[in-house]
Design an enzyme around this catalytic site. Structure first.
Site, short mmCIF file in Angstrom:
data_model
loop_
_atom_site.label_atom_id
_atom_site.label_comp_id
_atom_site.label_asym_id
_atom_site.label_seq_id
_atom_site.Cartn_x
_atom_site.Cartn_y
_atom_site.Cartn_z
N ASN A 7 0.87 -1.17 0.00
CA ASN A 7 0.00 0.00 0.00
C ASN A 7 0.91 1.23 0.00
OD1 ASN A 7 -1.78 2.04 0.53
ND2 ASN A 7 -2.74 1.07 2.30
N LYS A 14 3.11 0.73 3.27
CA LYS A 14 2.74 -0.29 4.26
C LYS A 14 2.77 -1.62 3.54
CE LYS A 14 -0.56 2.60 6.64
NZ LYS A 14 -1.96 2.92 6.52
N ARG A 88 -2.50 -2.13 -3.52
CA ARG A 88 -3.69 -1.31 -3.34
C ARG A 88 -3.55 -0.12 -4.28
NH1 ARG A 88 -5.01 3.17 1.15
NH2 ARG A 88 -7.14 3.56 0.47
N HIS A 177 -12.74 3.41 -0.35
CA HIS A 177 -12.82 2.41 0.73
C HIS A 177 -13.52 1.13 0.25
CE1 HIS A 177 -12.78 5.88 3.89
NE2 HIS A 177 -11.56 5.39 3.75
N LEU A 206 -15.33 4.24 9.50
CA LEU A 206 -15.10 5.48 10.22
C LEU A 206 -13.68 5.52 10.78
CD1 LEU A 206 -18.51 5.53 12.20
CD2 LEU A 206 -18.05 6.38 9.89
N ARG A 238 -11.08 16.51 6.69
CA ARG A 238 -11.83 16.88 5.48
C ARG A 238 -13.23 17.37 5.82
NH1 ARG A 238 -10.66 11.24 2.61
NH2 ARG A 238 -8.68 11.05 3.67
N ARG A 282 -9.80 10.63 19.56
CA ARG A 282 -9.49 10.41 20.98
C ARG A 282 -9.19 11.73 21.67
NH1 ARG A 282 -5.70 5.53 19.19
NH2 ARG A 282 -5.48 7.06 17.53
N GLY A 328 -10.76 2.66 12.48
CA GLY A 328 -10.31 3.14 13.80
C GLY A 328 -11.41 3.50 14.78
N LEU A 329 -12.25 4.44 14.40
CA LEU A 329 -13.31 4.90 15.30
C LEU A 329 -14.44 3.87 15.38
CD1 LEU A 329 -14.29 7.52 16.89
CD2 LEU A 329 -15.62 8.01 14.85
N GLY A 330 -14.85 3.34 14.25
CA GLY A 330 -15.96 2.39 14.21
C GLY A 330 -15.68 1.13 15.02
N GLU A 381 -8.23 -4.86 4.93
CA GLU A 381 -8.07 -4.61 3.50
C GLU A 381 -6.94 -5.46 2.91
OE1 GLU A 381 -8.27 -0.56 4.89
OE2 GLU A 381 -9.16 0.04 3.00
P1 ADP Z 1 -6.98 5.76 8.57
O1 ADP Z 1 -6.59 4.36 8.13
O2 ADP Z 1 -8.08 6.38 7.77
O3 ADP Z 1 -5.82 6.68 8.81
P2 ADP Z 1 -7.90 4.47 10.99
O4 ADP Z 1 -8.92 3.55 10.48
O5 ADP Z 1 -6.63 3.92 11.53
O6 ADP Z 1 -7.62 5.65 9.98
O7 ADP Z 1 -8.59 5.35 12.13
C1 ADP Z 1 -7.86 6.33 12.79
C2 ADP Z 1 -8.80 7.10 13.70
O8 ADP Z 1 -9.50 6.20 14.58
C3 ADP Z 1 -8.02 8.03 14.59
O9 ADP Z 1 -8.09 9.34 14.09
C4 ADP Z 1 -8.74 7.96 15.91
O10 ADP Z 1 -9.44 9.16 16.07
C5 ADP Z 1 -9.75 6.86 15.80
N1 ADP Z 1 -9.66 5.96 16.93
C6 ADP Z 1 -8.86 4.90 17.09
N2 ADP Z 1 -9.06 4.33 18.30
C7 ADP Z 1 -10.01 5.03 18.92
C8 ADP Z 1 -10.67 4.97 20.19
N3 ADP Z 1 -10.40 4.03 21.06
N4 ADP Z 1 -11.60 5.90 20.47
C9 ADP Z 1 -11.88 6.85 19.58
N5 ADP Z 1 -11.30 6.98 18.40
C10 ADP Z 1 -10.40 6.09 18.05
#
Ligand code: ADP
Length: 394
Positions: A7, A14, A88, A177, A206, A238, A282, A328-330, A381
């Site tokens: 990637n 990566k 990718r 995505h 997310l 964004r 976070r 990450g967030l999801g 992915e």
């Molecule tokens: P990308 O691959 O798009 O860079 P990720 O899927 O790794 O992003 O997601 C990164 C985001 O996930 C971070 O900006 C962070 O805000 C969020 N995140 C990760 N862990 C947590 C958590 N425990 N609580 C809240 N947000 C989180």
């Protein structure tokens, strides 16, 4: 089959080496600051970190291959053990509706799509060319972020602009995505023990970048990102959707060029711009807990937009069987999942708080009475790229 997944970003790379038999990750790592100085991080037999100069992607891939072969932290005896490389590729434009084995024509088409993804496609191409040089004869496959969304109907992918502009410049919604939305919806079908052909799924990816996708009977029928990954939800940095007239308005008031305004919308907006705190959720949550009002607004707006998009897709499919949370967030934030699902009672989705207290693990956190399932599914992915690469070679 051993498949190297790459990637390539503009200054990063990566990688994962995946054995498709048993789907094990044999090694993985990250090259950063390519073209600046170079930082390398690798996990194979053992962990390894180093500052190594990387002038370009060829240097970076050479370092990765050396690490894979290294006596101490490597996992391969010979590079010939690598059966294929899966890349990718961010933008496949109108050319690719599925993954393909890379040929001269494929490279030309990826190059053609550089105008649509100027930050990503050139880096992806560099990675491909570097592998051709360093691993001659090893088949290479391109897996596109946009391919999964090529099933969208015109009413979802067209913009209401003069048709000639669409024809001339291929301006339409492509979505991104795709590899992630495809992976998590396949996992959802497996978890729900139903064939994809019977399911209406809404997938919410997310992370720093964020998008929602409506997957009806296995096909993407709409998604929130558009011509570029700037459309749709508010994200880390964004803006997502806004009145297009705002661009000219800011340009005039702030005496900026269109490129400069676009840069603001891509890099200084979203929850970062709103909160003034950070693009990392976070940090924003922490700030909100300490009473920062702008952080509160940023979070509320983010959750509200995700919920509205889910509602739109439930309407588009006349219902939904499950809403999936990933990235990450999801995957990690029960708070955010709960805040989004607060809006979804009308769909028949209610949160079981105990089940929702989970991070990074496949879970159904809807109450037993819910008629729509709520799923946490960690995305993968790289595994999806490995599967598609192996399938193509077979
Ligand atoms: P990308 O691959 O798009 O860079 P990720 O899927 O790794 O992003 O997601 C990164 C985001 O996930 C971070 O900006 C962070 O805000 C969020 N995140 C990760 N862990 C947590 C958590 N425990 N609580 C809240 N947000 C989180």
């Amino acid at each position: 089959m051993k498949i190297l997944i790459l990637n390539c970003g503009s200054s990063s790379l990566k990688y994962q080496l995946i054995d498709t038999e048993g789907e094990h990750v044999l090694a993985k790592g990250l090259c950063e600051r390519i073209g600046i100085d170079g930082r390398f991080q690798h996990t194979g037999k053992t962990e390894y970190k180093a500052d190594i100069e990387m002038k370009n992607h060829t240097d970076a891939i050479r370092i990765v291959l050396d690490a894979l072969l290294d006596d101490d932290h490597g996992v391969l005896k010979s590079i010939k053990e690598v059966n294929a490389v899966g890349h990718r590729v961010v933008h496949g434009g109108e050319y690719f509706s599925k993954s393909v084995i890379i040929t001269e024509e494929v490279k030309k088409a990826i190059e053609d799509c550089c105008t649509l993804a100027p930050l990503h496609n050139p880096a992806n191409l560099s990675g491909i060319k570097a592998c051709e040089e360093l691993m001659p004869g090893v088949p290479q496959v391109a897996v596109f972020d946009t391919a999964f969304h090529q099933t969208m109907p015109p009413k979802a992918y067209m913009y209401a602009i003069p048709y000639e502009l669409y024809e001339k410049y291929k301006i339409h919604r492509y979505g991104f995505h795709g590899t992630s939305h495809k992976y998590v919806t396949q996992r959802a079908a497996a978890l729900m023990r139903k064939p994809m052909e019977q399911l209406k799924l809404i997938s919410c990816h997310l992370g720093n970048g964020a998008s929602v996708c409506a997957v009806e009977y296995g096909k993407s029928i709409d998604t929130s990102m558009g011509l570029t990954p700037l459309e749709g939800l508010a994200m880390g940095t964004r803006s997502g959707n806004l009145d297009p007239a705002i661009i000219a308005f800011i340009a005039e008031k702030e005496k900026k060029t269109v490129e400069e305004v676009e840069n603001i919308l891509n890099k200084q907006s979203g929850v970062l711009g709103l909160s003034g705190v950070s693009s990392d959720f976070r940090d924003i949550k922490e700030a909100e807990m300490h009473g920062n009002k702008r952080a509160g607004i940023a979070l509320d707006l983010f959750h509200y937009r995700v919920a509205k998009t889910i509602g739109g897709y439930a309407a588009a499919m006349n219902g939904a069987d499950a809403v999936i949370f990933t990235a990450g967030l999801g995957e990690n934030s029960g708070d955010s999942r709960a805040a989004i699902c607060e809006y979804l009672g009308y769909l028949g989705l209610w949160v079981d708080s105990e089940k929702n207290n989970v991070r990074g693990k496949e879970t159904d956190f809807a109450t037993d009475e819910s008629t729509v399932r709520a799923l946490v599914i960690p995305t993968n992915e790289e595994l999806m790229i490995a599967r598609e690469t192996a399938e193509l070679l077979a």
